[in-house]
Design a protein around this motif. Structure first.
Motif, mmCIF file in Angstrom:
data_model
loop_
_atom_site.group_PDB
_atom_site.id
_atom_site.type_symbol
_atom_site.label_atom_id
_atom_site.label_comp_id
_atom_site.label_asym_id
_atom_site.label_seq_id
_atom_site.Cartn_x
_atom_site.Cartn_y
_atom_site.Cartn_z
ATOM 1 N N ILE A 89 0.416 4.076 -12.767
ATOM 2 C CA ILE A 89 1.594 3.443 -12.313
ATOM 3 C C ILE A 89 1.504 3.428 -10.765
ATOM 4 N N ILE A 90 1.272 2.339 -10.214
ATOM 5 C CA ILE A 90 0.975 2.349 -8.623
ATOM 6 C C ILE A 90 2.273 2.274 -7.820
ATOM 7 N N ILE A 91 2.055 3.275 -6.825
ATOM 8 C CA ILE A 91 3.219 3.614 -6.018
ATOM 9 C C ILE A 91 2.877 2.969 -4.470
ATOM 10 N N PHE A 92 3.407 2.115 -3.926
ATOM 11 C CA PHE A 92 3.216 1.709 -2.502
ATOM 12 C C PHE A 92 4.664 1.585 -1.665
ATOM 13 N N ARG A 93 4.351 1.319 -0.374
ATOM 14 C CA ARG A 93 5.475 1.339 0.449
ATOM 15 C C ARG A 93 5.404 -0.230 0.867
ATOM 16 N N ALA A 94 6.917 -0.648 1.233
ATOM 17 C CA ALA A 94 7.215 -1.965 1.749
ATOM 18 C C ALA A 94 6.674 -2.151 2.965
ATOM 19 N N GLY A 95 6.251 -3.724 2.971
ATOM 20 C CA GLY A 95 5.761 -4.188 4.490
ATOM 21 C C GLY A 95 4.465 -4.630 4.242
ATOM 22 N N LYS A 96 3.954 -5.239 5.257
ATOM 23 C CA LYS A 96 2.579 -6.100 5.794
ATOM 24 C C LYS A 96 2.623 -7.332 4.920
ATOM 25 N N ILE A 97 2.761 -7.092 3.544
ATOM 26 C CA ILE A 97 2.949 -8.315 2.527
ATOM 27 C C ILE A 97 3.892 -8.142 1.825
ATOM 28 N N THR A 98 4.147 -9.256 0.873
ATOM 29 C CA THR A 98 5.165 -9.643 0.055
ATOM 30 C C THR A 98 5.054 -8.536 -1.197
ATOM 31 N N LEU A 99 6.120 -8.300 -1.928
ATOM 32 C CA LEU A 99 6.182 -7.463 -3.010
ATOM 33 C C LEU A 99 5.518 -8.184 -4.017
ATOM 34 N N ALA A 100 5.535 -9.437 -4.095
ATOM 35 C CA ALA A 100 4.667 -10.235 -5.301
ATOM 36 C C ALA A 100 3.389 -10.134 -5.161
ATOM 37 N N GLU A 101 2.805 -9.913 -3.819
ATOM 38 C CA GLU A 101 1.484 -10.019 -3.444
ATOM 39 C C GLU A 101 0.954 -8.504 -3.816
ATOM 40 N N LYS A 102 1.688 -7.310 -3.555
ATOM 41 C CA LYS A 102 1.547 -5.998 -3.982
ATOM 42 C C LYS A 102 1.267 -6.042 -5.460
ATOM 43 N N VAL A 103 2.201 -6.510 -6.097
ATOM 44 C CA VAL A 103 2.194 -6.343 -7.729
ATOM 45 C C VAL A 103 1.197 -7.071 -8.247
ATOM 46 N N ALA A 104 0.626 -8.439 -7.530
ATOM 47 C CA ALA A 104 -0.600 -9.073 -8.143
ATOM 48 C C ALA A 104 -1.788 -7.964 -7.917
ATOM 49 N N ASN A 105 -1.928 -7.362 -6.727
ATOM 50 C CA ASN A 105 -3.105 -6.671 -6.610
ATOM 51 C C ASN A 105 -3.185 -5.471 -7.312
ATOM 52 N N GLU B 89 -4.432 -6.596 -10.817
ATOM 53 C CA GLU B 89 -5.813 -6.886 -10.997
ATOM 54 C C GLU B 89 -6.588 -5.845 -10.891
ATOM 55 N N ALA B 90 -5.778 -4.606 -10.440
ATOM 56 C CA ALA B 90 -6.671 -3.364 -10.495
ATOM 57 C C ALA B 90 -6.396 -2.646 -11.958
ATOM 58 N N GLY B 91 -5.650 -3.271 -12.590
ATOM 59 C CA GLY B 91 -5.406 -2.516 -14.249
ATOM 60 C C GLY B 91 -4.232 -1.755 -13.984
ATOM 61 N N ALA B 92 -3.522 -1.835 -13.284
ATOM 62 C CA ALA B 92 -2.173 -1.235 -13.645
ATOM 63 C C ALA B 92 -1.371 -1.603 -14.296
ATOM 64 N N VAL B 93 -0.455 -0.874 -15.116
ATOM 65 C CA VAL B 93 0.701 -1.350 -16.174
ATOM 66 C C VAL B 93 2.122 -1.332 -15.370
ATOM 67 N N GLY B 94 2.175 -0.636 -14.359
ATOM 68 C CA GLY B 94 3.605 -0.724 -13.582
ATOM 69 C C GLY B 94 3.346 -0.284 -12.115
ATOM 70 N N ALA B 95 4.427 -0.922 -11.420
ATOM 71 C CA ALA B 95 4.421 -0.389 -10.087
ATOM 72 C C ALA B 95 5.857 -0.116 -9.565
ATOM 73 N N LEU B 96 5.647 0.619 -8.286
ATOM 74 C CA LEU B 96 6.981 1.235 -7.904
ATOM 75 C C LEU B 96 6.770 1.109 -6.209
ATOM 76 N N MET B 97 8.153 0.451 -5.883
ATOM 77 C CA MET B 97 7.877 0.009 -4.078
ATOM 78 C C MET B 97 9.101 0.784 -3.501
ATOM 79 N N TYR B 98 8.770 1.497 -2.304
ATOM 80 C CA TYR B 98 9.908 2.164 -1.636
ATOM 81 C C TYR B 98 9.945 1.822 0.012
ATOM 82 N N LEU B 99 10.965 2.049 0.408
ATOM 83 C CA LEU B 99 10.997 1.850 1.906
ATOM 84 C C LEU B 99 10.864 3.116 2.626
ATOM 85 N N ASP B 100 9.395 3.065 3.477
ATOM 86 C CA ASP B 100 9.090 4.467 4.124
ATOM 87 C C ASP B 100 9.856 4.559 5.143
#
Length: 772
Positions: free
Chosen positions: A260-276, A279-290
């Motif tokens: 489960i990948i955790i990343f913060r918002a910003g720089k690129i769109t949420l959709a691009e973060k999820v696609a990355n 591609e790396a093999g994750a099964v889920g993703a969580l995003m938050y506002l730092d």
């Protein structure tokens, strides 16, 4: 007759007129240039021989007298005609354009410009003539900050404007009524039937450890187009979720499969973060506002969507009209993994549970105790339970049009998103308020002040923008055959005020020059003196931000090949914290200093661009700017020429294609310079060549269904010049990973797309060939 003339003029140098006849390059009309003698060219009067009777032959030569009288009369008649024609022609050319109040004006001629100064001219009734400085000042005087405030107040005290729901529909009805009250020439709506993913029952994020489940958070917000279901995996923090971030963590020999990948918002769109992450093999993703990027947002959870694309992902390439027989196909941009947003408070709690390595120094944000992963002995996992459901919704796009008087079938589009998750004051309210004010003011200038735009202006209010510019994209897909040939600019008003001390600009290079002229003519509302240009500086082009998938202007440019501009005020190095949350309220937005003055300034820039594009004879699109963009890429490609030749390939054909494009722009500029500005047919043909430049950078060798964003500069995919550059860079860093056949295809696509754009710019088919 030669003897007759020479005798009568007594051997004095003979006055003459030189004619130069040159056929125009376009059309069948001929352009005649006439030059008078040296005296006439210098502005002097045509000299006549004095005491003509003194040199006349004896009376008995009556035949020669008659010859002289006839020829002299014809000569005087011809000279008089030429003087009159050249005077008229010169004044017509002087009076056709007016540039920015500098005094060098080309203006549409009226009686007063064609009459001699001493002559008392007769008043001829007719429509008023608008020179550009006058029109620009009229726009500035009529734009009202109080009207903008009233428009934005429609957003106050309402919780949600979700696409296709009551708040969105009532706003659509209000905008339709406003357009009608402004006496726009046409007001209509477009219906689309789309599939949206909405929140079902509560989504949950839990921590599983030693057989126990602890709920970390159950947010109200959700991520549209997430995979529904329940997944679990070990948590791994990957900073902003950029490709570079994933590469950095993979170099540490950390496997991301099943995580489960955790990343913060910003720089690129949420959709691009999820696609990355996928591609790396994750099964889920969580995003938050730092908190380091988004101040005072510890408990806030943003909404978002995870579709790597725009439009309805269940009708890719097709318009979502109710009579379309939809094929059983889905967008390849759907994430296929579970995605949810959470608060930074929840992330802080999760970090405290993680016992692995500390974050890299540059990855540390505002959440204390940042950890990259678990220790090797930990059995803790994060469980993500997403219960989103699919629904069918009808959405409405609302349009109003002011028709052009000369070319009503050529139009500039001004648009703004209307829907929002939550109140959406900054996301959709500001743009909608500016859209209504521009429609009111420009209609007023046309209906009551007498301005007659050459081309049409369309005002558009989009729905389902939160789901990835769905309303705008479906309109483009539905009318693509018409729009690419008729719409020549899109001006995006979304999120135009997110701060006050900085400007963020995204635009097609074709609009750089016009945008610069516009910001030079708009006062900076945060200062006592100076313009917006003083704020951005002479090197502002270097700060232009590439359009993202979350910008409604993106499909206009990358899918439809229509030049776009999107701009707004923001705070430097600081995100607007409430965007896309339930706290995006009018009250929070008003914490921005001089909110309504900033909205008015942004509206004035947009209005100037729209009006200038409908005012001038020649379309104000700087087609020569793309030659500079191509040259910049050529300079980036050059260092890899040796490595390419080592593969038995060459970059020279790509460079030759760029040279052909430069020569094509030179040829078009010559055609414009030599053309008859008063000939509407010639002028329209030249303008059509200008407005096609953007479209011709859509690679014609790709299927719009498979690769919808075909623009080689601003699209998405391996056909782009940026993707080609990245592949060339691999030749020096990871030679074995380069697919030579893919590189050949990239070179061919880029070369022939640029060559095709050059051929289209030249004009007629007999002026083009397949040689470089």
């Amino acid at each position: 007759s030669h003897d007759c003339l020479s005798t009568q003029f007594g051997g004095e140098p003979m006055l003459y007129t030189r004619f130069s006849i040159a056929r125009q390059t376009d059309g069948d009309n001929s352009h005649v240039e006439m030059k008078l003698s040296a005296d006439d060219e210098e502005g002097g009067e045509i000299e006549r021989p004095e005491h003509l009777h003194a040199s006349m032959p004896p009376p008995q030569r009556s035949g020669k007298n008659l010859c002289f009288l006839i020829i002299a009369a014809l000569l005087l008649l011809l000279i008089g005609f030429l003087i009159g024609y050249l005077s008229y022609r010169g004044r017509m050319q002087k009076a056709s354009r007016c540039l920015d109040g500098s005094g060098k004006c080309e203006m549409t001629p009226t009686t007063s410009y064609l009459a001699d100064d001493e002559t008392e001219e007769e008043e001829v009734p007719g429509p008023p003539i608008f020179y550009w400085p006058q029109l620009r000042d009229l726009l500035s005087n009529k734009l009202s900050a109080s009207h903008l405030e009233d428009n934005l107040r429609q957003r106050a005290n309402q919780y949600s404007f979700e696409a296709g729901q009551s708040g969105d529909e009532s706003t659509a009805s209000y905008i339709h009524d406003q357009f009608t009250s402004f006496l726009l020439d046409e007001v209509w709506n477009d219906e689309h039937y789309i599939k949206l993913q909405v929140k079902g029952s509560n989504n949950k994020v839990s921590i599983l450890e030693d057989g126990k489940e602890e709920i970390l958070e159950s947010p109200d917000a959700y991520v549209a187009y997430s995979e529904s279901g329940s997944v679990a995996g070990k948590p791994v923090y990957v900073n902003y979720g950029l490709k570079a971030d994933f590469q950095k963590i993979q170099k540490l020999d950390v496997s991301l499969n099943g995580t489960i990948i955790i990343f913060r918002a910003g720089k690129i769109t949420l959709a691009e973060k999820v696609a990355n992450a996928k591609e790396a093999g994750a099964v889920g993703a969580l995003m938050y506002l730092d908190p380091s990027d988004y101040k005072n947002t510890d408990a806030l959870v943003p909404f978002g969507h995870a579709h790597l694309g725009t439009g309805d992902p269940f009708t890719p390439g097709f318009p979502s009209f109710n009579h379309t027989q939809f094929p059983p196909v889905e967008s390849s941009g759907l994430p296929r993994i579970a995605v949810q947003t959470i608060s930074s408070q929840a992330v802080a709690k999760l970090f405290r549970k993680m016992d692995g390595e500390q974050c890299l120094p540059e990855w540390k944000g505002g959440v204390i105790g940042c950890k990259v992963m678990l220790s090797g002995t930990s059995n803790m996992t994060v469980k993500l339970n997403v219960k989103n459901v699919m629904v069918d919704r009808k959405i409405l796009n609302i349009f109003g049009a002011i028709k052009g008087f000369e070319e009503p079938d050529r139009y500039v589009v001004i648009g703004a998103q209307r829907d929002s998750w939550g109140p959406g004051a900054a996301k959709a309210g500001v743009g909608t308020a500016m859209l209504l004010e521009l429609a009111r003011v420009i209609s007023d200038i046309v209906k009551y002040d007498g301005y007659k735009p050459r081309r049409s202006i369309i005002f558009a209010s989009w729905s389902a923008g939160e789901y990835g510019a769905v309303g705008a994209t479906e309109w483009l897909e539905g009318y693509s055959a018409t729009l690419h040939a008729k719409a020549f600019t899109y001006i995006n008003l979304d999120a135009a005020v997110l701060g006050f001390n900085h400007m963020k600009i995204s635009a097609s290079p074709l609009l750089y020059t016009l945008l610069e002229k516009a910001i030079k003519g708009v006062k900076d509302p945060t200062k006592d003196s100076g313009s917006l240009y003083d704020r951005v500086g002479a090197d502002w082009v270097k700060t232009v931000v590439p359009l993202g998938l979350d910008n409604a202007a993106f499909p206009f440019l990358a899918y439809a090949g229509i030049p776009v501009v999107s701009f707004g005020f923001c705070n430097k190095d600081e995100e607007y914290p409430f965007l896309g949350t339930t706290q995006d309220t009018v009250e929070n937005l008003k914490m921005n200093d001089k909110l309504y003055a900033l909205m008015r300034a942004a509206a004035e820039v947009a209005g100037q661009i729209a009006l200038r594009l409908t005012h001038d004879h020649e379309l104000f699109l700087d087609f020569e700017r793309y030659d500079e963009e191509l040259l910049a890429f050529q300079e980036k490609f050059l260092p890899y020429d040796r490595h390419v030749r080592a593969l038995g390939l060459t970059l020279k054909w790509l460079f030759f294609a760029r040279g052909d494009f430069r020569r094509a722009t030179d040829a078009l500029r010559r055609d414009i310079t030599n053309s008859d500005r008063e000939n509407r047919i010639v002028r329209r043909a030249l303008n059509d060549r200008i407005m096609k430049v953007e479209y011709d950078f859509l690679s014609p060798y790709l299927s719009p269904k498979v690769a919808p964003f075909r623009h080689i500069f601003f699209g998405k995919g391996s056909h782009t010049l940026q993707s080609l550059l990245e592949n060339l860079q691999l030749l020096t860093t990871s030679r074995d990973s380069v697919d030579v056949n893919k590189l050949k295809e990239q070179l061919a696509l880029a070369t022939w797309t640029i060559k095709g754009a050059a051929n289209a710019l030249v004009g007629d088919i007999w002026d083009t060939d397949n040689e470089f």
